[in-house]
Design an enzyme around this catalytic site. Structure first.
Site, PDB file in Angstrom:
ATOM      1  N   CYS A 113      44.019  43.084  40.659  1.00  0.00           N
ATOM      2  CA  CYS A 113      43.437  43.744  41.628  1.00  0.00           C
ATOM      3  C   CYS A 113      44.065  43.734  42.919  1.00  0.00           C
ATOM      4  O   CYS A 113      43.958  44.730  43.676  1.00  0.00           O
ATOM      5  CB  CYS A 113      42.044  43.180  41.975  1.00  0.00           C
ATOM      6  SG  CYS A 113      40.748  42.832  40.729  1.00  0.00           S
ATOM      7  N   HIS A 251      39.802  45.182  49.286  1.00  0.00           N
ATOM      8  CA  HIS A 251      39.549  45.298  47.871  1.00  0.00           C
ATOM      9  C   HIS A 251      37.824  45.199  47.589  1.00  0.00           C
ATOM     10  O   HIS A 251      37.327  44.538  48.077  1.00  0.00           O
ATOM     11  CB  HIS A 251      40.313  44.258  46.958  1.00  0.00           C
ATOM     12  CG  HIS A 251      39.763  44.074  45.520  1.00  0.00           C
ATOM     13  ND1 HIS A 251      39.938  45.103  45.027  1.00  0.00           N
ATOM     14  CD2 HIS A 251      39.356  42.924  44.851  1.00  0.00           C
ATOM     15  CE1 HIS A 251      39.333  44.625  43.838  1.00  0.00           C
ATOM     16  NE2 HIS A 251      39.030  43.411  43.665  1.00  0.00           N
ATOM     17  N   ASN A 281      34.103  47.268  41.020  1.00  0.00           N
ATOM     18  CA  ASN A 281      35.171  46.810  40.965  1.00  0.00           C
ATOM     19  C   ASN A 281      36.178  47.847  40.047  1.00  0.00           C
ATOM     20  O   ASN A 281      36.115  47.363  38.977  1.00  0.00           O
ATOM     21  CB  ASN A 281      35.452  45.479  40.595  1.00  0.00           C
ATOM     22  CG  ASN A 281      36.601  44.849  40.974  1.00  0.00           C
ATOM     23  OD1 ASN A 281      37.623  45.455  40.979  1.00  0.00           O
ATOM     24  ND2 ASN A 281      36.778  43.511  41.181  1.00  0.00           N
TER      25      ASN A 281
END
Length: 364
Positions: A113, A251, A281
């Protein structure tokens, strides 16, 4: 010696057309829209009917058009991904081929990520070396490939998509000004797909299945700590106060993580751009997609100071301070798009859901 900087001159995204809603998930998981929204902030996510490189290519095409840069001018391509079409060769070369670029440095980067922040740092430093003029930095993921659709805790979180920026060499003090990237390897096993790679038995009967390890509470604590410390470090190094930060691009993993990051950093939550409700996500794609949409929605102005922060498997973490350039208006637009998909998200996932549930029943 000339000091070079890497200005973001173009931005683009690609999200698949097929939406998987919380209500869709509740048809085969013990969950509900309210349960997911209150714990994560997610309402929908996208499921891709094409490969990661296809999404990366479309995002890059939009970024190129908005930068007013021809594909032939690109001499560096970095694709941040942990879900590539293939391991050999890399998918950066596939994007290069799709764009018709004859000669450019092209490589993939896997920091999960945090990948886009790692890619932004890497691309900036290579441009500052003076050897490159224009770079495409892409975050692209097809995480739906990895998901165990019988496991509620992870099945509700992730989605597919891609985002890209063009970095262009300049002598103006703009672009990435300060950054810090790192990794807390002691926690690498709490967020992992441990049996995918050369450690797997390629001849095992069930090698089409693998576990997705996800220890939510521990990840939350480490994410907030890692991103928070990195954010404070880059703010101090850039000699900026929290009041001088105009926009935060975090994020998009969990709305609670975003809120806690802002609180610990002393930055008002309304400065954080949030789109997790729409996409979930998307790992390395969350930051560039959010950055692109922040510009599109007028949240970014010329000369703005921006804080980027991310956290991912490894456990990687990173933060960066960017100064936006003089332009938020695209030079051009592209009509690039993915091919149409005639199936619904549930239809795309039907076989995967069936096999994941059969495996769980067999284990019991």
């Amino acid at each position: 010696m000339t000091n070079y900087y890497a200005e973001i001159t173009g931005w683009g995204k690609c999200v698949p057309p097929t939406v998987l809603s919380n209500d869709d998930l509740s048809t085969f998981l013990d969950t509900s829209d309210e349960w997911i929204r209150t714990r994560t902030g997610i309402e929908n996510r996208r499921i891709s009917h094409v490969n990661t490189s296809d999404m990366a290519t479309v995002a890059a095409q939009h970024a190129l058009a908005r930068a007013g840069v021809e594909a032939s001018e690109i001499d560096l391509i970095i694709v941040a991904t942990c879900s590539p079409d293939s391991l050999i060769p890399n998918i950066a070369s596939k994007v290069q081929q799709n764009l018709g670029i004859r000669s450019a440095a092209a490589f993939d980067l896997n920091a999960a990520c945090t990948g886009f922040v790692y890619g932004l740092e890497t691309g900036t430093r290579l441009i500052q070396s003076g050897n490159y003029r224009h770079a495409i930095i892409i975050g692209a993921e097809r995480l739906s490939f990895y998901i165990d659709w019988a496991m509620r805790d992870t099945a509700v979180l992730f989605g597919d998509g891609a985002g890209a920026v063009i970095l262009s060499r300049t002598e103006k003090e703009t672009g990435l000004l300060q950054s810090q990237i790192g990794c807390d390897a002691k926690g690498r096993d709490i967020l992992s797909v441990p049996k995918f790679g050369t450690c797997m038995d390629r001849f095992a009967e069930d090698n089409g299945y693998w576990d997705f390890n996800f220890v939510g509470q521990e990840i939350f604590k480490r994410a907030v700590k890692g991103m928070g410390l990195a954010a404070k470090t880059v703010l101090k190094a850039s000699q900026l106060t929290t009041e001088q930060i105009d926009v935060v691009i975090p994020h998009q993993a969990n709305i609670r993580i975003i809120q806690t990051l802002c609180d610990l950093s002393g930055i008002p939550q309304d400065k954080a751009f949030v789109n997790i409700q729409n996409y979930g996500n998307t790992s390395a794609a969350t930051v560039p997609i959010a950055l692109c949409e922040a510009v599109e929605q007028g949240r970014v102005n010329p000369g703005d100071n921006m804080l980027l922060a991310a956290f991912g498997a490894g456990l990687t973490w990173g933060a960066a301070v960017l100064k936006w350039g003089d332009r938020v208006t695209p030079i051009g637009e592209s009509d690039a798009a993915l091919p149409e998909c005639e199936q619904s998200a549930l239809e795309l996932l039907e076989r995967a859901i069936k096999l994941c549930n059969e495996r769980r029943r067999d284990e019991v």
